[in-house]
Design a protein around this motif. Structure first.
Motif, short mmCIF file in Angstrom:
data_model
loop_
_atom_site.label_atom_id
_atom_site.label_comp_id
_atom_site.label_asym_id
_atom_site.label_seq_id
_atom_site.Cartn_x
_atom_site.Cartn_y
_atom_site.Cartn_z
N VAL A 32 0.86 -1.19 0.00
CA VAL A 32 0.00 0.00 0.00
C VAL A 32 0.90 1.23 0.00
O VAL A 32 1.59 1.50 0.99
CB VAL A 32 -0.94 0.01 1.22
CG1 VAL A 32 -1.79 1.28 1.22
CG2 VAL A 32 -1.83 -1.23 1.22
N PHE A 37 -1.74 8.43 -1.07
CA PHE A 37 -2.80 8.93 -0.18
C PHE A 37 -2.43 10.28 0.44
O PHE A 37 -3.17 10.78 1.28
CB PHE A 37 -3.08 7.91 0.93
CG PHE A 37 -3.65 6.61 0.42
CD1 PHE A 37 -5.02 6.41 0.40
CD2 PHE A 37 -2.83 5.62 -0.07
CE1 PHE A 37 -5.56 5.22 -0.08
CE2 PHE A 37 -3.35 4.43 -0.54
CZ PHE A 37 -4.72 4.22 -0.56
N GLY A 89 -7.62 8.04 3.55
CA GLY A 89 -7.86 6.63 3.27
C GLY A 89 -6.68 5.69 3.40
O GLY A 89 -6.82 4.49 3.17
N HIS A 90 -5.50 6.19 3.79
CA HIS A 90 -4.33 5.31 3.83
C HIS A 90 -4.47 4.19 4.85
O HIS A 90 -4.27 3.01 4.55
CB HIS A 90 -3.06 6.12 4.12
CG HIS A 90 -1.83 5.28 4.13
ND1 HIS A 90 -1.06 5.09 5.26
CD2 HIS A 90 -1.24 4.54 3.15
CE1 HIS A 90 -0.05 4.29 4.97
NE2 HIS A 90 -0.13 3.95 3.71
N ALA A 93 -7.00 1.68 3.85
CA ALA A 93 -6.48 0.73 2.86
C ALA A 93 -5.68 -0.38 3.53
O ALA A 93 -5.81 -1.56 3.18
CB ALA A 93 -5.63 1.46 1.83
N GLY A 96 -8.06 -2.68 5.13
CA GLY A 96 -8.77 -3.46 4.14
C GLY A 96 -7.99 -4.67 3.68
O GLY A 96 -8.57 -5.72 3.36
N THR A 116 -12.46 8.07 -0.63
CA THR A 116 -13.18 7.17 -1.54
C THR A 116 -12.45 7.06 -2.87
O THR A 116 -12.26 5.94 -3.40
CB THR A 116 -14.61 7.69 -1.76
OG1 THR A 116 -15.31 7.70 -0.51
CG2 THR A 116 -15.37 6.82 -2.75
N ASN A 118 -9.22 7.73 -3.50
CA ASN A 118 -7.91 7.10 -3.31
C ASN A 118 -8.03 5.58 -3.18
O ASN A 118 -7.23 4.83 -3.75
CB ASN A 118 -7.22 7.67 -2.07
CG ASN A 118 -6.76 9.10 -2.26
OD1 ASN A 118 -6.59 9.57 -3.38
ND2 ASN A 118 -6.55 9.80 -1.16
N LEU A 119 -9.02 5.12 -2.43
CA LEU A 119 -9.21 3.68 -2.24
C LEU A 119 -9.60 3.01 -3.55
O LEU A 119 -9.12 1.92 -3.87
CB LEU A 119 -10.27 3.44 -1.17
CG LEU A 119 -9.83 3.78 0.26
CD1 LEU A 119 -11.04 3.97 1.16
CD2 LEU A 119 -8.91 2.70 0.81
N LYS A 120 -10.46 3.66 -4.32
CA LYS A 120 -10.86 3.11 -5.62
C LYS A 120 -9.66 3.00 -6.54
O LYS A 120 -9.45 1.97 -7.20
CB LYS A 120 -11.95 3.98 -6.25
CG LYS A 120 -12.46 3.45 -7.58
CD LYS A 120 -13.56 4.34 -8.14
CE LYS A 120 -14.07 3.81 -9.48
NZ LYS A 120 -15.14 4.69 -10.04
N VAL A 124 -8.75 -1.03 -3.63
CA VAL A 124 -9.20 -1.57 -2.35
C VAL A 124 -10.73 -1.53 -2.35
O VAL A 124 -11.33 -0.47 -2.17
CB VAL A 124 -8.63 -0.77 -1.17
CG1 VAL A 124 -9.09 -1.36 0.16
CG2 VAL A 124 -7.10 -0.73 -1.24
N VAL A 127 -13.52 -1.67 1.41
CA VAL A 127 -13.62 -0.55 2.35
C VAL A 127 -14.67 0.43 1.84
O VAL A 127 -14.64 0.83 0.68
CB VAL A 127 -12.28 0.20 2.49
CG1 VAL A 127 -12.44 1.41 3.42
CG2 VAL A 127 -11.19 -0.73 3.01
#
Length: 217
Positions: A32, A37, A89-90, A93, A96, A116, A118-120, A124, A127
């Protein structure tokens, strides 16, 4: 900047010496990418041992603090986790990758949108980020195997602890400057909780939590 060398130095010079020795956590820090992030204005500082400013009142936790909090939760792959204070979101992630499902609450709408996205982008998919005040937790999704507060609070509300399963764990940074302490709270019964003090640190405040103690350790 050689990103992989900077990441290696962060892990070996900051994180491992801070008693983060779980091989799965250390490996995850390579998987990760923290810099993905971090806001563009601070990307050059992504691997530095400091909290990074995100808004006028919010900061991203230092790398070694994120890693240590993650390690202390001892997550299992089948578990459901509540994170309070998703920021960008770090840490969500990282959670997750360790758990089955993560719900991350973020009071700031702009940060929630960033998290949202960043995770997408990081792929990931387990989450979900909810734009909501975290002090009340998320009763609609309880009980949780683990709860992580990604910032400091004066005290942990009992309402939040009650959303743990029996045997569930909560990790938070509790207290006021200059004395704050990370604690691990385990729910051992319907009204029984065991608290272990983990380490001293200082972290930025999470919004929405009362400054007067709501639950005494």
């Amino acid at each position: 900047m050689n990103l992989e060398q900077a990441r290696f130095n962060m892990i070996e010079q900051q994180i491992r010496p801070w008693d983060v020795l779980d091989p799965s956590v250390l490996e995850l820090l390579h998987v990760v990418h923290r810099e993905d992030f971090v806001p563009e204005a601070h990307k050059i500082q992504a691997f530095v041992d400091v909290e990074l400013p995100l808004t006028a009142t919010r900061r991203m936790l230092a790398p070694k603090v994120e890693a240590r909090l993650l390690q202390e939760l001892k997550l299992q792959r089948h578990e459901k986790v509540l994170e309070i204070g998703a920021a960008t979101g770090h840490l969500a992630a990282l959670l997750g990758h360790k758990a089955q499902r993560v719900v991350a609450l973020e009071a700031d709408a702009g940060l929630a949108a960033q998290a949202t996205a960043n995770l997408k982008r990081a792929g990931v998919l387990n989450v979900s980020v909810v734009n909501a005040d975290g002090a009340a937790g998320l009763a609609a999704e309880e009980p949780f195997d683990a709860i992580l507060l990604s910032g400091s609070v004066a005290a942990v509300p009992q309402q939040l602890l009650k959303q743990l399963k029996i045997g569930g764990r909560l990790v938070a940074i509790v207290g006021g400057e200059p004395v704050m302490r990370a604690v691990l709270v385990t729910r051992t019964g319907a009204d029984d909780f065991r608290t272990v003090e983990l380490f001293d640190t200082v972290a930025g405040r999470l919004p929405g939590f009362a400054e007067a103690p709501a639950f005494s350790f």
